[in-house]
Design an enzyme around this catalytic site. Sequence first.
Site, PDB file in Angstrom:
ATOM      1  N   LYS A  84      -9.859  -0.198  -0.287  1.00 24.46           N
ATOM      2  CA  LYS A  84     -11.187  -0.125  -0.907  1.00 24.46           C
ATOM      3  C   LYS A  84     -11.127  -0.438  -2.405  1.00 24.46           C
ATOM      4  O   LYS A  84     -11.905  -1.249  -2.910  1.00 24.46           O
ATOM      5  CB  LYS A  84     -11.808   1.275  -0.686  1.00 24.46           C
ATOM      6  N   THR A  85     -10.196   0.186  -3.098  1.00 22.60           N
ATOM      7  CA  THR A  85     -10.059  -0.083  -4.533  1.00 22.60           C
ATOM      8  C   THR A  85      -9.685  -1.545  -4.753  1.00 22.60           C
ATOM      9  O   THR A  85     -10.224  -2.218  -5.636  1.00 22.60           O
ATOM     10  CB  THR A  85      -8.979   0.847  -5.138  1.00 22.60           C
ATOM     11  N   ASP A 129     -15.402   5.467  -7.144  1.00 24.81           N
ATOM     12  CA  ASP A 129     -14.541   5.931  -6.065  1.00 24.81           C
ATOM     13  C   ASP A 129     -15.009   7.313  -5.635  1.00 24.81           C
ATOM     14  O   ASP A 129     -15.579   8.061  -6.435  1.00 24.81           O
ATOM     15  CB  ASP A 129     -13.100   6.009  -6.588  1.00 24.81           C
ATOM     16  N   THR A 178     -14.211   7.836   1.683  1.00 24.86           N
ATOM     17  CA  THR A 178     -13.438   8.027   2.899  1.00 24.86           C
ATOM     18  C   THR A 178     -14.308   8.743   3.930  1.00 24.86           C
ATOM     19  O   THR A 178     -13.919   8.903   5.071  1.00 24.86           O
ATOM     20  CB  THR A 178     -12.188   8.894   2.620  1.00 24.86           C
ATOM     21  N   ARG A 237      -1.164   0.715   2.357  1.00 24.77           N
ATOM     22  CA  ARG A 237      -0.481   1.488   1.309  1.00 24.77           C
ATOM     23  C   ARG A 237       0.805   2.071   1.853  1.00 24.77           C
ATOM     24  O   ARG A 237       1.841   2.067   1.167  1.00 24.77           O
ATOM     25  CB  ARG A 237      -1.363   2.614   0.773  1.00 24.77           C
TER      26      ARG A 237
HETATM   27  N1  ATP Z   1      -5.792  -6.284   2.905  1.00 22.78           N
HETATM   28  C1  ATP Z   1      -4.709  -6.036   2.175  1.00 22.78           C
HETATM   29  N2  ATP Z   1      -3.747  -6.961   2.027  1.00 22.78           N
HETATM   30  C2  ATP Z   1      -2.643  -6.673   1.319  1.00 22.78           C
HETATM   31  N3  ATP Z   1      -2.414  -5.516   0.685  1.00 22.78           N
HETATM   32  C3  ATP Z   1      -3.334  -4.573   0.782  1.00 22.78           C
HETATM   33  C4  ATP Z   1      -4.532  -4.776   1.513  1.00 22.78           C
HETATM   34  N4  ATP Z   1      -5.274  -3.662   1.435  1.00 22.78           N
HETATM   35  C5  ATP Z   1      -4.589  -2.802   0.688  1.00 22.78           C
HETATM   36  N5  ATP Z   1      -3.418  -3.333   0.291  1.00 22.78           N
HETATM   37  C6  ATP Z   1      -2.404  -2.647  -0.519  1.00 22.78           C
HETATM   38  O1  ATP Z   1      -2.491  -1.259  -0.246  1.00 22.78           O
HETATM   39  C7  ATP Z   1      -2.536  -0.500  -1.429  1.00 22.78           C
HETATM   40  C8  ATP Z   1      -3.623   0.521  -1.312  1.00 22.78           C
HETATM   41  O2  ATP Z   1      -4.882  -0.095  -1.334  1.00 22.78           O
HETATM   42  P1  ATP Z   1      -6.119   0.578  -2.104  1.00 22.78           P
HETATM   43  O3  ATP Z   1      -5.659   1.334  -3.287  1.00 22.78           O
HETATM   44  O4  ATP Z   1      -7.111  -0.498  -2.332  1.00 22.78           O
HETATM   45  O5  ATP Z   1      -6.648   1.564  -0.988  1.00 22.78           O
HETATM   46  P2  ATP Z   1      -7.928   2.511  -1.024  1.00 22.78           P
HETATM   47  O6  ATP Z   1      -8.703   2.198   0.223  1.00 22.78           O
HETATM   48  O7  ATP Z   1      -8.641   2.368  -2.317  1.00 22.78           O
HETATM   49  O8  ATP Z   1      -7.305   3.958  -0.880  1.00 22.78           O
HETATM   50  P3  ATP Z   1      -7.884   5.390  -1.383  1.00 22.78           P
HETATM   51  O9  ATP Z   1      -8.991   5.765  -0.444  1.00 22.78           O
HETATM   52  O10 ATP Z   1      -6.713   6.289  -1.244  1.00 22.78           O
HETATM   53  O11 ATP Z   1      -8.334   5.205  -2.793  1.00 22.78           O
HETATM   54  C9  ATP Z   1      -2.732  -1.477  -2.575  1.00 22.78           C
HETATM   55  O12 ATP Z   1      -1.685  -1.323  -3.485  1.00 22.78           O
HETATM   56  C10 ATP Z   1      -2.635  -2.859  -1.977  1.00 22.78           C
HETATM   57  O13 ATP Z   1      -1.534  -3.523  -2.502  1.00 22.78           O
HETATM   58 MG    MG Z   2      -8.792   3.728  -3.878  1.00 24.78          MG
END
Ligand code: ATP
Ligand code: MG
Length: 364
Positions: A84-85, A129, A178, A237
Amino acid sequence: MNWDETDDTSTEERLVGPAAERLVGSVADGEDQAVEAALRPKDLGEFIGQEKVREQLDLVLRAARARGATADHVLLSGAPGLGKTTLSMIIAAEMGAPIRITSGPAIQHAGDLAAILSSLQEGEVLFLDEIHRMSRPAEEMLYMAMEDFRVDVIVGKGPGATAIPLELPPFTLVGATTRAGLLPPPLRDRFGFTGHMEFYEPAELERVVHRSASLLDVEIEPDGAAEIAGRSRGTPRIANRLLRRVRDYAQVKADGFITREIAAAALAVYEVDARGLDRLDRAVLEALLKLFGGGPVGLSTLAVAVGEERETVEEVAEPFLVREGLLARTPRGRVGTPAAWAHLGLTPPRTSAGGNGQQDLFGA
Ligand SMILES: Nc1ncnc2c1ncn2[C@@H]1O[C@H](COP(=O)(O)OP(=O)(O)OP(=O)(O)O)[C@@H](O)[C@H]1O
Ligand SMILES: [Mg+2]
């Protein structure tokens, strides 16, 4: 004020105590966080998987660009670590716009939000977030800001207080949560596009592992990547984190080259099993099966048995165990499924087949 401080730690990383040490055996350190940032895909083309969301978002952004307009507000929902981030940063990059990052819990008062909103540039992306954890007054201010690009700033207190309307430049709000179900409908309805992020398929995670390995300059065999992907719980992640731990192991024990055997041996050291269960997950399952004959057993009892908080068991271990079909939540308590017995290599009591284990135990 520090509302623009990057809040990029995952829910997992924010947990303290034994739960924080899950998956890797050590708390993610600064280096890990820096690496995580370096591994983020920078544009939609680099973003692996999530075909639906990617295609839909691509249309939304292209159309906005063609109109020379600011993109509509976007809500991204999905489990921790699914991207998401990362996607929010990609949205800003694709729009050629700056991004401001903050989070629901960081906005305690409506005034905090007003300060952020009024300092946005035209077209800027505001990433909020954990939007479901914003305070009520801030949420109400956000409704108006999203719809009319206007906020009412309250000056003074009590009967003398006056509302001064403040025009805002058009901006794109990207909300991440989430728990989409916790968002009040008026807030949910104000997003022009909602992307629901799914867990990743093993083949997609393999691509994530290969991509990250090449960025980290780590040599890995396809079988090694598959081994890591298979233990990553559908989550990029986790795939990246396991890759880094396997890399450490390979560096110390095997010239840095990652094969399936090296990956499996490394992950055994970090107590991540073949299905991606970690120490806590296994402790919960073991207690459920060995101490309580497969249940049903209450959540509190189960938590005490593994020496964890209720919340940790419920929010950290259970979602994955339920998703994997290893544990069921029933009105009478937690129950281990036949798959759980099989996974731990244990024999269930004679007639126990999930749903009514306790009854069976006592010969009913
Ligand atoms: N589609 C993707 N392709 C490649 N790498 C990805 C992808 N999605 C996420 N990642 C990797 O996974 C890691 C976590 O992603 P991210 O921080 O965006 O998750 P999030 O959904 O924001 O999690 P949270 O809810 O914990 O904040 C990032 O460092 C990124 O490198
Ligand atoms: Mg995030």
